[in-house]
Design a protein around this motif. Sequence first.
Motif, PDB file in Angstrom:
ATOM      1  N   ALA A  29       5.899  -1.478   7.036  1.00 16.41           N
ATOM      2  CA  ALA A  29       7.038  -1.418   6.119  1.00 16.41           C
ATOM      3  C   ALA A  29       7.737  -2.774   6.031  1.00 16.41           C
ATOM      4  N   LEU A  30       7.922  -3.423   7.161  1.00 22.84           N
ATOM      5  CA  LEU A  30       8.578  -4.734   7.176  1.00 22.84           C
ATOM      6  C   LEU A  30       7.771  -5.765   6.394  1.00 22.84           C
ATOM      7  N   PHE A  31       6.481  -5.841   6.654  1.00 20.08           N
ATOM      8  CA  PHE A  31       5.642  -6.816   5.950  1.00 20.08           C
ATOM      9  C   PHE A  31       5.572  -6.536   4.455  1.00 20.08           C
ATOM     10  N   SER A  32       5.443  -5.278   4.083  1.00 19.63           N
ATOM     11  CA  SER A  32       5.334  -4.962   2.662  1.00 19.63           C
ATOM     12  C   SER A  32       6.638  -5.241   1.930  1.00 19.63           C
ATOM     13  N   ILE A  33       7.773  -4.998   2.567  1.00 21.63           N
ATOM     14  CA  ILE A  33       9.057  -5.305   1.928  1.00 21.63           C
ATOM     15  C   ILE A  33       9.253  -6.809   1.812  1.00 21.63           C
ATOM     16  N   VAL A  34       8.863  -7.557   2.838  1.00 25.87           N
ATOM     17  CA  VAL A  34       8.997  -9.019   2.789  1.00 25.87           C
ATOM     18  C   VAL A  34       8.138  -9.614   1.677  1.00 25.87           C
ATOM     19  N   PHE A  35       6.905  -9.133   1.534  1.00 22.40           N
ATOM     20  CA  PHE A  35       5.993  -9.718   0.554  1.00 22.40           C
ATOM     21  C   PHE A  35       6.207  -9.208  -0.867  1.00 22.40           C
ATOM     22  N   PHE A  36       6.616  -7.934  -1.025  1.00 24.12           N
ATOM     23  CA  PHE A  36       6.681  -7.350  -2.371  1.00 24.12           C
ATOM     24  C   PHE A  36       8.078  -6.923  -2.809  1.00 24.12           C
ATOM     25  N   GLY A  37       9.090  -7.154  -2.008  1.00 28.96           N
ATOM     26  CA  GLY A  37      10.430  -6.718  -2.362  1.00 28.96           C
ATOM     27  C   GLY A  37      10.627  -5.252  -1.991  1.00 28.96           C
ATOM     28  N   TRP A  38      11.833  -4.747  -2.268  1.00 29.93           N
ATOM     29  CA  TRP A  38      12.153  -3.389  -1.834  1.00 29.93           C
ATOM     30  C   TRP A  38      11.294  -2.328  -2.521  1.00 29.93           C
ATOM     31  N   LEU A  39      11.257  -2.322  -3.828  1.00 26.67           N
ATOM     32  CA  LEU A  39      10.517  -1.285  -4.541  1.00 26.67           C
ATOM     33  C   LEU A  39       9.008  -1.444  -4.352  1.00 26.67           C
ATOM     34  N   GLY A  40       8.504  -2.630  -4.575  1.00 25.80           N
ATOM     35  CA  GLY A  40       7.072  -2.881  -4.390  1.00 25.80           C
ATOM     36  C   GLY A  40       6.647  -2.685  -2.945  1.00 25.80           C
ATOM     37  N   GLY A  41       7.510  -3.042  -2.019  1.00 25.46           N
ATOM     38  CA  GLY A  41       7.205  -2.868  -0.604  1.00 25.46           C
ATOM     39  C   GLY A  41       7.085  -1.415  -0.207  1.00 25.46           C
ATOM     40  N   LEU A  42       7.986  -0.591  -0.716  1.00 26.01           N
ATOM     41  CA  LEU A  42       7.904   0.838  -0.402  1.00 26.01           C
ATOM     42  C   LEU A  42       6.663   1.479  -1.021  1.00 26.01           C
ATOM     43  N   VAL A  43       6.333   1.074  -2.233  1.00 24.58           N
ATOM     44  CA  VAL A  43       5.117   1.593  -2.875  1.00 24.58           C
ATOM     45  C   VAL A  43       3.881   1.132  -2.098  1.00 24.58           C
ATOM     46  N   ALA A  44       3.839  -0.138  -1.721  1.00 25.91           N
ATOM     47  CA  ALA A  44       2.704  -0.661  -0.961  1.00 25.91           C
ATOM     48  C   ALA A  44       2.585   0.037   0.389  1.00 25.91           C
ATOM     49  N   PHE A  45       3.702   0.313   1.028  1.00 23.44           N
ATOM     50  CA  PHE A  45       3.700   1.003   2.313  1.00 23.44           C
ATOM     51  C   PHE A  45       3.117   2.409   2.174  1.00 23.44           C
ATOM     52  N   VAL A  46       3.524   3.131   1.145  1.00 21.63           N
ATOM     53  CA  VAL A  46       3.011   4.484   0.917  1.00 21.63           C
ATOM     54  C   VAL A  46       1.510   4.454   0.647  1.00 21.63           C
ATOM     55  N   VAL A  47       1.059   3.501  -0.147  1.00 26.94           N
ATOM     56  CA  VAL A  47      -0.370   3.396  -0.460  1.00 26.94           C
ATOM     57  C   VAL A  47      -1.180   3.085   0.801  1.00 26.94           C
ATOM     58  N   VAL A  48      -0.721   2.146   1.605  1.00 32.44           N
ATOM     59  CA  VAL A  48      -1.451   1.773   2.818  1.00 32.44           C
ATOM     60  C   VAL A  48      -1.488   2.936   3.808  1.00 32.44           C
ATOM     61  N   GLU A  49      -0.371   3.629   3.984  1.00 28.88           N
ATOM     62  CA  GLU A  49      -0.343   4.773   4.892  1.00 28.88           C
ATOM     63  C   GLU A  49      -1.282   5.876   4.413  1.00 28.88           C
ATOM     64  N   ALA A  50      -1.323   6.113   3.119  1.00 34.58           N
ATOM     65  CA  ALA A  50      -2.229   7.126   2.573  1.00 34.58           C
ATOM     66  C   ALA A  50      -3.684   6.740   2.829  1.00 34.58           C
ATOM     67  N   CYS A  51      -3.998   5.466   2.690  1.00 33.68           N
ATOM     68  CA  CYS A  51      -5.371   5.002   2.957  1.00 33.68           C
ATOM     69  C   CYS A  51      -5.718   5.145   4.442  1.00 33.68           C
ATOM     70  N   LEU A  52      -4.796   4.831   5.321  1.00 35.00           N
ATOM     71  CA  LEU A  52      -5.059   4.976   6.754  1.00 35.00           C
ATOM     72  C   LEU A  52      -5.289   6.432   7.132  1.00 35.00           C
ATOM     73  N   LEU A  53      -4.500   7.332   6.574  1.00 38.16           N
ATOM     74  CA  LEU A  53      -4.695   8.755   6.851  1.00 38.16           C
ATOM     75  C   LEU A  53      -6.021   9.250   6.288  1.00 38.16           C
ATOM     76  N   ALA A  54      -6.407   8.751   5.127  1.00 38.98           N
ATOM     77  CA  ALA A  54      -7.680   9.152   4.531  1.00 38.98           C
ATOM     78  C   ALA A  54      -8.853   8.701   5.392  1.00 38.98           C
ATOM     79  N   VAL A  55      -8.778   7.498   5.929  1.00 42.26           N
ATOM     80  CA  VAL A  55      -9.858   7.002   6.803  1.00 42.26           C
ATOM     81  C   VAL A  55      -9.940   7.855   8.062  1.00 42.26           C
ATOM     82  N   ASP A  56      -8.792   8.194   8.654  1.00 36.68           N
ATOM     83  CA  ASP A  56      -8.798   9.046   9.843  1.00 36.68           C
ATOM     84  C   ASP A  56      -9.448  10.389   9.561  1.00 36.68           C
ATOM     85  N   TRP A  57      -9.242  10.910   8.382  1.00 35.81           N
ATOM     86  CA  TRP A  57      -9.783  12.221   8.048  1.00 35.81           C
ATOM     87  C   TRP A  57     -11.276  12.165   7.718  1.00 35.81           C
TER      88      TRP A  57
END
Length: 73
Positions: A32-60
């Motif tokens: 969350a910290l890295f995505s907010i720093v690189f993409f701003g608040w809105l883009g960072g939150l969207v990037a964080f959600v996308v990355v977390e979804a990808c990590l969960l998909a790989v685990d599954w």
Amino acid sequence: MPYYTADQTRWERNAKVLADVFCSLLLALLLALFSIVFFGWLGGLVAFVVVEACLLAVDWLVPSKNDAAGVVR
């Protein structure tokens, strides 16, 4: 993928859950910290959600040694 294997004791299972919780929180905060720093608040939150979804998909989707050959979930 099964979370516990048949040869794990209760202590190992509890330690695995605690380690997962700690690592997940730490990883989520760093991502969350890295995505907010690189993409701003809105883009960072969207990037964080996308990355977390990808990590969960790989685990599954990654098979484990206890899965039958050719198993489809």
